[in-house]
Design an enzyme around this catalytic site. Sequence first.
Site, PDB file in Angstrom:
ATOM      1  N   CYS A   2       8.393  33.616 -67.895  1.00  0.00           N
ATOM      2  CA  CYS A   2       9.180  32.533 -68.363  1.00  0.00           C
ATOM      3  C   CYS A   2      10.665  32.676 -68.012  1.00  0.00           C
ATOM      4  CB  CYS A   2       8.997  32.461 -69.854  1.00  0.00           C
ATOM      5  SG  CYS A   2       9.858  31.156 -70.605  1.00  0.00           S
ATOM      6  N   ARG A  27      13.885  31.168 -74.428  1.00  0.00           N
ATOM      7  CA  ARG A  27      12.783  30.521 -73.708  1.00  0.00           C
ATOM      8  C   ARG A  27      11.414  31.029 -74.146  1.00  0.00           C
ATOM      9  NH1 ARG A  27      14.975  28.588 -68.564  1.00  0.00           N
ATOM     10  NH2 ARG A  27      12.981  28.800 -67.549  1.00  0.00           N
ATOM     11  N   TRP A  75       5.867  34.995 -70.478  1.00  0.00           N
ATOM     12  CA  TRP A  75       5.071  34.229 -71.467  1.00  0.00           C
ATOM     13  C   TRP A  75       3.698  34.132 -70.815  1.00  0.00           C
ATOM     14  CZ3 TRP A  75       6.160  31.587 -76.146  1.00  0.00           C
ATOM     15  CH2 TRP A  75       5.202  30.656 -76.541  1.00  0.00           C
ATOM     16  N   GLY A 100       6.207  30.770 -63.049  1.00  0.00           N
ATOM     17  CA  GLY A 100       5.408  29.683 -62.498  1.00  0.00           C
ATOM     18  C   GLY A 100       3.960  30.117 -62.407  1.00  0.00           C
ATOM     19  N   GLU A 480      -0.101  10.143 -84.436  1.00  0.00           N
ATOM     20  CA  GLU A 480       0.892  11.098 -83.947  1.00  0.00           C
ATOM     21  C   GLU A 480       2.290  10.455 -83.899  1.00  0.00           C
ATOM     22  OE1 GLU A 480       1.107  14.106 -83.708  1.00  0.00           O
ATOM     23  OE2 GLU A 480       2.732  14.513 -82.310  1.00  0.00           O
ATOM     24  N   LYS A 599       8.015  25.403 -88.265  1.00  0.00           N
ATOM     25  CA  LYS A 599       7.318  25.308 -86.984  1.00  0.00           C
ATOM     26  C   LYS A 599       5.890  25.823 -87.104  1.00  0.00           C
ATOM     27  CE  LYS A 599       7.006  24.416 -82.660  1.00  0.00           C
ATOM     28  NZ  LYS A 599       6.753  22.988 -82.419  1.00  0.00           N
TER      29      LYS A 599
HETATM   30  C1  G6P Z   1       3.254  22.683 -88.831  1.00  0.00           C
HETATM   31  C2  G6P Z   1       4.217  22.064 -87.818  1.00  0.00           C
HETATM   32  C3  G6P Z   1       3.519  20.934 -87.057  1.00  0.00           C
HETATM   33  C4  G6P Z   1       2.240  21.444 -86.417  1.00  0.00           C
HETATM   34  C5  G6P Z   1       1.313  22.079 -87.451  1.00  0.00           C
HETATM   35  C6  G6P Z   1       0.149  22.787 -86.806  1.00  0.00           C
HETATM   36  O1  G6P Z   1       3.004  21.779 -89.836  1.00  0.00           O
HETATM   37  O2  G6P Z   1       5.373  21.575 -88.476  1.00  0.00           O
HETATM   38  O3  G6P Z   1       4.386  20.452 -86.052  1.00  0.00           O
HETATM   39  O4  G6P Z   1       1.594  20.402 -85.775  1.00  0.00           O
HETATM   40  O5  G6P Z   1       2.014  23.068 -88.201  1.00  0.00           O
HETATM   41  O6  G6P Z   1       0.641  23.852 -86.052  1.00  0.00           O
HETATM   42  P1  G6P Z   1      -0.170  24.589 -84.928  1.00  0.00           P
HETATM   43  O7  G6P Z   1       0.737  25.697 -84.471  1.00  0.00           O
HETATM   44  O8  G6P Z   1      -1.415  25.134 -85.584  1.00  0.00           O
HETATM   45  O9  G6P Z   1      -0.492  23.613 -83.886  1.00  0.00           O
END
Ligand code: G6P
Length: 604
Positions: A2, A27, A75, A100, A480, A599
């Site tokens: 990465c 990154r 990565w 890449g 979504e 996250k």
């Molecule tokens: C959290 C994040 C979402 C994500 C969900 C599932 O709620 O805020 O953005 O979609 O978890 O996460 P995952 O890593 O399992 O896709």
Amino acid sequence: MCGIVGYIGTKNTKEILLSGLKELEYRGYDSAGIAVLQNGIFSSYKAVGKLINLEMKTKDFKTEGFALGIGHTRWATHGKPTELNAHPHFGENSCVVHNGIIENYAELKRELQTDGVTFLSQTDTEVIVHQFEKNQKESNNSFEAFTKTIKDIHGAYAILLATKGESETLFFAKQGSPLLIGINDVNEKYFASSDTPLIGQCSDVTYLEDGDYGYVTPTKIALFDKNGAEKETKFVALSQNKLLAQKEGYRFFMEKEIYEQSRVISDTLMGRAGKDEILFDELDSSLFDGINEIKLCACGTSYHAAMSASYLFERYAKVKTSIEVASEFRYRKPIMTKDTLFVVISQSGETADTLETLKMAKAAGLKTLVICNVDNSSMVRLADASILTRAGIEKGVASTKAFATQITVFWMLSLYIAKLRGSLSQEETASHIDTLRKVPSHVKVSDEMHERIKRLSKRYLHGHGFFFIGRDIFYPLALEGALKLKEISYLHAEGYPAGEMKHGPIALADPTLFTIALLPKHLLYEKAKSNVEELSARDSTICAISQIPFDKADDFVEISACEHYMLEFFEMMVVVQLLSLEISIRLGNDVDMPRNLAKSVTVE
Ligand code: G6P
């Protein structure tokens, strides 16, 4: 993937490489390594995990005087995040770092192995250095050998390569992955994948273009274009703002990630979208033996990807598919039969609820597969098989490029299973693959589109709610879109199947109920359109997204003309992402770190 750094000069090479890699940490990476060539001798160090591990390993390693060095944060895409798989990769006398994906690595590897070359890693990168040494033996001229090597490899790359016999030369090439050369007034030369490692070290940079390659010595930068013609190196002054550099000029990471979708989808397709078949090197087709049902389980955005997959799997692979929200599945005493393939989807691979369902499926003796963005994550380690989405690190809490790559993987997987089950003809599959290859260009954000949505967003900052509506696979996309909006704007938004509005929600329709209508030309257009007309007749404010102009809408976002509903899906995905982004920015919210959200949710 990465991050790459490189250096030629007389300062402390080790420190320059390590601090350059530190600047690339944003990154994302799972292992790192450096190699230094000094007085004709290579020294190389690699470590799994955070850079501190590499710093510890190199603490007694000193570099004084002239040296050249290359470094890399990895990565994982091909092969686990282990020390052996970390870059640099060595041949007998040379070493390479690469970002890449080398699309034809398996083919080249087979040929090299037939010639007696032993491979130490599972990476695609290692073929570069062996191929180079093979060419070097044949030509006796390192630059000629390097030039031939980049012709031999196909795919995306930013490459730095050093070889013992040329201890003052660093070879480079760029195709698809970013690479910069930085200079300063003390005649040093730096390489990096982005501005950040160069800030404070260099005054000027050149951003290499696709197809560029060449070499750098203490006194020279030789640059050639894709046709082999020597070209002038044009330098520009380097901005000195690090955070801005990390965001590569975008206002937010989410915005950068929306713009990155085209590139990461190309990475997802690379080596997998064959001429008339889908190839998943990482899968053993026996995984699907005796399978009569697929169960998909996930949370949040990944759940919406799962729901989208259920339409593709039933339509193309003709396999019964069910979906589950992980937190529900955990506690409802589900019936699990061994003819079910249990698939979990997770960007992080760590979401507690999803991980738990995977454990349940394993305990019940089901075959398991994970679609994930992070190699070596808990889910990848646990599942019988895994497919990596190759989106790279996603920093914005609101998931965008991870979703885009999940959908790409699922579309490919539906074709892969269709082949095993004989449910699509070879022509049909080839035509899908043709369409799949068009996705990267359809998710490119045009200035006009972004400008249009920016302007439009000011009309959608209030109201008593949003309904995102769509039919078929556009229903999960509507979910979504609504999730994106509520996550970062804090406005109330729901996703709904367009045909279901009349069974309740239409009671809410009035001018301050905003309907975002997904109207694909190639899938149930008339049906969805009449659902929107019902809302329009009740004075709901309508923003229609379609390639066909819609006169009952208050606002209309026109996507480009295309011949397949999945291309419309991807274009509309970008529109709803941008709409949420622009509304959130206008409301003054923290786009990348919205309130109350994380996250990765690793607790129940
Ligand atoms: C959290 C994040 C979402 C994500 C969900 C599932 O709620 O805020 O953005 O979609 O978890 O996460 P995952 O890593 O399992 O896709």
